[in-house]
Design a protein around this motif. Structure first.
Motif, PDB file in Angstrom:
ATOM      1  N   PHE A  94      10.005  17.849 -20.280  1.00  0.00           N
ATOM      2  CA  PHE A  94      10.461  18.566 -21.473  1.00  0.00           C
ATOM      3  C   PHE A  94       9.800  19.944 -21.549  1.00  0.00           C
ATOM      4  O   PHE A  94      10.464  20.954 -21.820  1.00  0.00           O
ATOM      5  CB  PHE A  94      10.120  17.739 -22.719  1.00  0.00           C
ATOM      6  CG  PHE A  94      10.470  18.416 -24.010  1.00  0.00           C
ATOM      7  CD1 PHE A  94      11.770  18.405 -24.483  1.00  0.00           C
ATOM      8  CD2 PHE A  94       9.498  19.062 -24.755  1.00  0.00           C
ATOM      9  CE1 PHE A  94      12.099  19.033 -25.676  1.00  0.00           C
ATOM     10  CE2 PHE A  94       9.807  19.689 -25.949  1.00  0.00           C
ATOM     11  CZ  PHE A  94      11.112  19.671 -26.416  1.00  0.00           C
ATOM     12  N   ALA A  95       8.492  20.001 -21.282  1.00  0.00           N
ATOM     13  CA  ALA A  95       7.780  21.283 -21.319  1.00  0.00           C
ATOM     14  C   ALA A  95       8.304  22.238 -20.249  1.00  0.00           C
ATOM     15  O   ALA A  95       8.441  23.448 -20.481  1.00  0.00           O
ATOM     16  CB  ALA A  95       6.282  21.045 -21.130  1.00  0.00           C
ATOM     17  N   SER A  96       8.621  21.701 -19.076  1.00  0.00           N
ATOM     18  CA  SER A  96       9.120  22.556 -17.995  1.00  0.00           C
ATOM     19  C   SER A  96      10.467  23.163 -18.353  1.00  0.00           C
ATOM     20  O   SER A  96      10.751  24.313 -18.004  1.00  0.00           O
ATOM     21  CB  SER A  96       9.224  21.760 -16.689  1.00  0.00           C
ATOM     22  OG  SER A  96      10.288  20.826 -16.735  1.00  0.00           O
ATOM     23  N   TYR A  97      11.328  22.401 -19.046  1.00  0.00           N
ATOM     24  CA  TYR A  97      12.611  22.941 -19.480  1.00  0.00           C
ATOM     25  C   TYR A  97      12.416  24.126 -20.425  1.00  0.00           C
ATOM     26  O   TYR A  97      13.069  25.168 -20.278  1.00  0.00           O
ATOM     27  CB  TYR A  97      13.429  21.864 -20.202  1.00  0.00           C
ATOM     28  CG  TYR A  97      14.066  20.838 -19.296  1.00  0.00           C
ATOM     29  CD1 TYR A  97      14.378  21.129 -17.977  1.00  0.00           C
ATOM     30  CD2 TYR A  97      14.366  19.565 -19.779  1.00  0.00           C
ATOM     31  CE1 TYR A  97      14.965  20.193 -17.151  1.00  0.00           C
ATOM     32  CE2 TYR A  97      14.957  18.611 -18.956  1.00  0.00           C
ATOM     33  CZ  TYR A  97      15.257  18.927 -17.646  1.00  0.00           C
ATOM     34  OH  TYR A  97      15.837  17.991 -16.829  1.00  0.00           O
ATOM     35  N   THR A 150      17.846  22.206 -25.854  1.00  0.00           N
ATOM     36  CA  THR A 150      16.936  21.266 -25.195  1.00  0.00           C
ATOM     37  C   THR A 150      16.218  20.397 -26.224  1.00  0.00           C
ATOM     38  O   THR A 150      16.054  19.187 -26.038  1.00  0.00           O
ATOM     39  CB  THR A 150      15.900  22.033 -24.349  1.00  0.00           C
ATOM     40  OG1 THR A 150      16.576  22.792 -23.355  1.00  0.00           O
ATOM     41  CG2 THR A 150      14.941  21.081 -23.663  1.00  0.00           C
ATOM     42  N   ILE A 151      15.797  21.027 -27.313  1.00  0.00           N
ATOM     43  CA  ILE A 151      15.096  20.271 -28.356  1.00  0.00           C
ATOM     44  C   ILE A 151      16.026  19.254 -29.021  1.00  0.00           C
ATOM     45  O   ILE A 151      15.619  18.123 -29.331  1.00  0.00           O
ATOM     46  CB  ILE A 151      14.522  21.238 -29.407  1.00  0.00           C
ATOM     47  CG1 ILE A 151      13.454  22.135 -28.758  1.00  0.00           C
ATOM     48  CG2 ILE A 151      13.925  20.472 -30.585  1.00  0.00           C
ATOM     49  CD1 ILE A 151      12.949  23.246 -29.655  1.00  0.00           C
ATOM     50  N   LEU A 152      17.288  19.644 -29.205  1.00  0.00           N
ATOM     51  CA  LEU A 152      18.231  18.781 -29.924  1.00  0.00           C
ATOM     52  C   LEU A 152      19.052  17.893 -28.996  1.00  0.00           C
ATOM     53  O   LEU A 152      19.917  17.148 -29.474  1.00  0.00           O
ATOM     54  CB  LEU A 152      19.190  19.640 -30.761  1.00  0.00           C
ATOM     55  CG  LEU A 152      18.548  20.549 -31.808  1.00  0.00           C
ATOM     56  CD1 LEU A 152      19.617  21.367 -32.522  1.00  0.00           C
ATOM     57  CD2 LEU A 152      17.740  19.736 -32.811  1.00  0.00           C
ATOM     58  N   ALA A 153      18.805  17.978 -27.684  1.00  0.00           N
ATOM     59  CA  ALA A 153      19.650  17.251 -26.738  1.00  0.00           C
ATOM     60  C   ALA A 153      19.481  15.744 -26.823  1.00  0.00           C
ATOM     61  O   ALA A 153      20.353  14.993 -26.392  1.00  0.00           O
ATOM     62  CB  ALA A 153      19.359  17.713 -25.313  1.00  0.00           C
ATOM     63  N   CYS A 154      18.361  15.259 -27.362  1.00  0.00           N
ATOM     64  CA  CYS A 154      18.086  13.831 -27.412  1.00  0.00           C
ATOM     65  C   CYS A 154      18.275  13.308 -28.840  1.00  0.00           C
ATOM     66  O   CYS A 154      17.988  13.993 -29.811  1.00  0.00           O
ATOM     67  CB  CYS A 154      16.656  13.539 -26.956  1.00  0.00           C
ATOM     68  SG  CYS A 154      16.315  14.113 -25.279  1.00  0.00           S
ATOM     69  N   GLU A 155      18.754  12.114 -28.919  1.00  0.00           N
ATOM     70  CA  GLU A 155      18.994  11.479 -30.228  1.00  0.00           C
ATOM     71  C   GLU A 155      18.364  10.091 -30.231  1.00  0.00           C
ATOM     72  O   GLU A 155      18.819   9.196 -29.497  1.00  0.00           O
ATOM     73  CB  GLU A 155      20.491  11.366 -30.486  1.00  0.00           C
ATOM     74  CG  GLU A 155      20.831  10.851 -31.866  1.00  0.00           C
ATOM     75  CD  GLU A 155      20.401  11.808 -32.959  1.00  0.00           C
ATOM     76  OE1 GLU A 155      19.953  11.292 -33.997  1.00  0.00           O
ATOM     77  OE2 GLU A 155      20.485  13.022 -32.779  1.00  0.00           O
ATOM     78  N   PRO A 156      17.282   9.828 -30.965  1.00  0.00           N
ATOM     79  CA  PRO A 156      16.596  10.795 -31.842  1.00  0.00           C
ATOM     80  C   PRO A 156      15.809  11.833 -31.060  1.00  0.00           C
ATOM     81  O   PRO A 156      15.685  11.727 -29.847  1.00  0.00           O
ATOM     82  CB  PRO A 156      15.664   9.892 -32.649  1.00  0.00           C
ATOM     83  CG  PRO A 156      15.365   8.766 -31.724  1.00  0.00           C
ATOM     84  CD  PRO A 156      16.648   8.523 -30.961  1.00  0.00           C
ATOM     85  N   LEU A 157      15.257  12.823 -31.759  1.00  0.00           N
ATOM     86  CA  LEU A 157      14.599  13.945 -31.093  1.00  0.00           C
ATOM     87  C   LEU A 157      13.418  13.499 -30.250  1.00  0.00           C
ATOM     88  O   LEU A 157      13.128  14.082 -29.219  1.00  0.00           O
ATOM     89  CB  LEU A 157      14.124  14.972 -32.137  1.00  0.00           C
ATOM     90  CG  LEU A 157      15.218  15.595 -33.011  1.00  0.00           C
ATOM     91  CD1 LEU A 157      14.599  16.652 -33.914  1.00  0.00           C
ATOM     92  CD2 LEU A 157      16.307  16.196 -32.157  1.00  0.00           C
ATOM     93  N   ALA A 158      12.717  12.446 -30.677  1.00  0.00           N
ATOM     94  CA  ALA A 158      11.526  12.002 -29.953  1.00  0.00           C
ATOM     95  C   ALA A 158      11.863  11.328 -28.642  1.00  0.00           C
ATOM     96  O   ALA A 158      10.989  11.095 -27.817  1.00  0.00           O
ATOM     97  CB  ALA A 158      10.706  11.050 -30.827  1.00  0.00           C
TER      98      ALA A 158
END
Length: 333
Positions: A94-97, A150-158
């Motif tokens: 995630f950090a690399s993205y 990238t931050i919102l790509a996952c559901e939920p965000l975590a």
């Protein structure tokens, strides 16, 4: 696919080489700029140089994150990972993205600022100045959109950082393809913008062609960007099943894209260094070699002529004497 498959060691060597390439490109750029005359009105180092340096810092950070991912399973199949490796891998991924988006955007900012410097606003057409600002805006919009996406790509965000929720993020969503394709479009715009200006310069056709080649080769990162885009599109269906192993294919392209983008924007800035090396070292060496060759040719030609004359002079009396004595001997007989 064998459980023993491990692409990590070879990828580590590859990433280290890319770090060296980034540092070397920036070092040569700043060395080249240091050779220019400086004054309060025209300092040696301009905004495009400092933006390039900032991009190099981000690129080095992104490559360092990739190196840190390897001990946690990057390059190995997901089912071979130790307990606890996957959460750490996902956090670093995630950090690399996030870092990648800014690292790939800053070289474009540097390139556009370089165009603004070498082609001052007051001598440009309205179309050219508008194209610069539109490309700036598109680049900023791209990096902000990709970061938010990238931050919102996952559901939920975590989910993107949590092993227990892994599997909800879809790597084949239109977002990933859209971000890659739009990046190529911005790259293409940055490549094309200066070309019409080069061909309107009051200079020889050979110089125009040379400058065009330098700029086109200099921004050859668009080829790598296309490679990353195509690889991501082809592999998107497989990335979700084995991300620690299959994602490395895309990262080979991404790891090359950012350092080559730095090399691309540094090549035109290295022209003063190239002229300095040519003037101080290559031209004197060429002159010395030509002088030595000419002197050697003259010495060899003169020495050969002397030896031929000497041989002819030494031979003719001897031959004449021998012939005369032999004739007298024959007559006396």
């Amino acid at each position: 696919m064998a459980d023993s498959d491990d692409l990590g060691p070879s990828f580590r060597i590859y990433v280290i080489f890319m770090i060296v390439l980034t540092v070397a490109s920036l070092a040569l750029r700043f060395l080249s700029r240091s050779l220019l005359p400086s004054s309060r009105q025209t300092p040696r180092y301009r905004w495009d140089d400092w933006i390039a340096l900032g991009a190099g810092v981000l690129i080095s950070a992104q490559l360092a994150i990739e190196l840190a991912m390897i001990p946690f399973g990057f390059g190995r199949h997901i089912w071979t990972l130790q307990p606890g490796d996957l959460p750490k891998f996902l956090k670093l991924l995630f950090a690399s993205y996030i870092v990648f988006h800014f690292a790939i955007a800053l070289p474009k900012v540097s390139a556009l600022l370089f165009y603004s410097r070498v082609f001052p606003r007051h001598v440009n057409s309205t179309l050219f100045n508008s194209a610069l600002w539109i490309t700036h805006a598109a680049n900023v919009a791209w990096v902000l959109g990709c970061t938010i996406g990238t931050i919102l790509a996952c559901e939920p965000l975590a989910e993107g950082r949590n092993e227990s929720l892994y599997g909800v993020c879809e790597p084949d969503t239109p977002y990933w393809t859209g971000s890659a394709v739009s990046s190529v479009i911005v790259d293409f715009a940055v490549l094309v913008i200066p070309l019409p200006k080069i061909w309107t310069l009051q200079t020889s056709m050979g110089r125009k062609t040379g400058l065009t080649v330098i700029f086109v080769l200099g921004y050859s990162v668009i080829v790598v960007s296309l490679g990353r885009t195509i690889t991501g599109i082809i592999s998107k269906d497989a990335l979700g099943s084995d991300p620690t192993y299959l994602t490395i294919r895309v990262f080979y392209w991404a790891s090359a894209e950012v350092p080559i983008s730095i090399l691309s924007i540094c090549l035109p800035a290295m022209l003063p260094l190239a002229r300095h090396i040519n003037r101080k070292y290559l031209e004197p060496l060429t002159t010395r070699i030509a002088s030595y060759t000419s002197r050697f040719r003259q010495d060899w030609t003169g020495d050969t002529t002397y030896r031929l004359e000497s041989i002819t002079t030494d031979y003719e009396p001897t031959d004449s004497a021998v012939t005369h004595d032999s004739r007298d001997e024959l007559i006396n007989r």
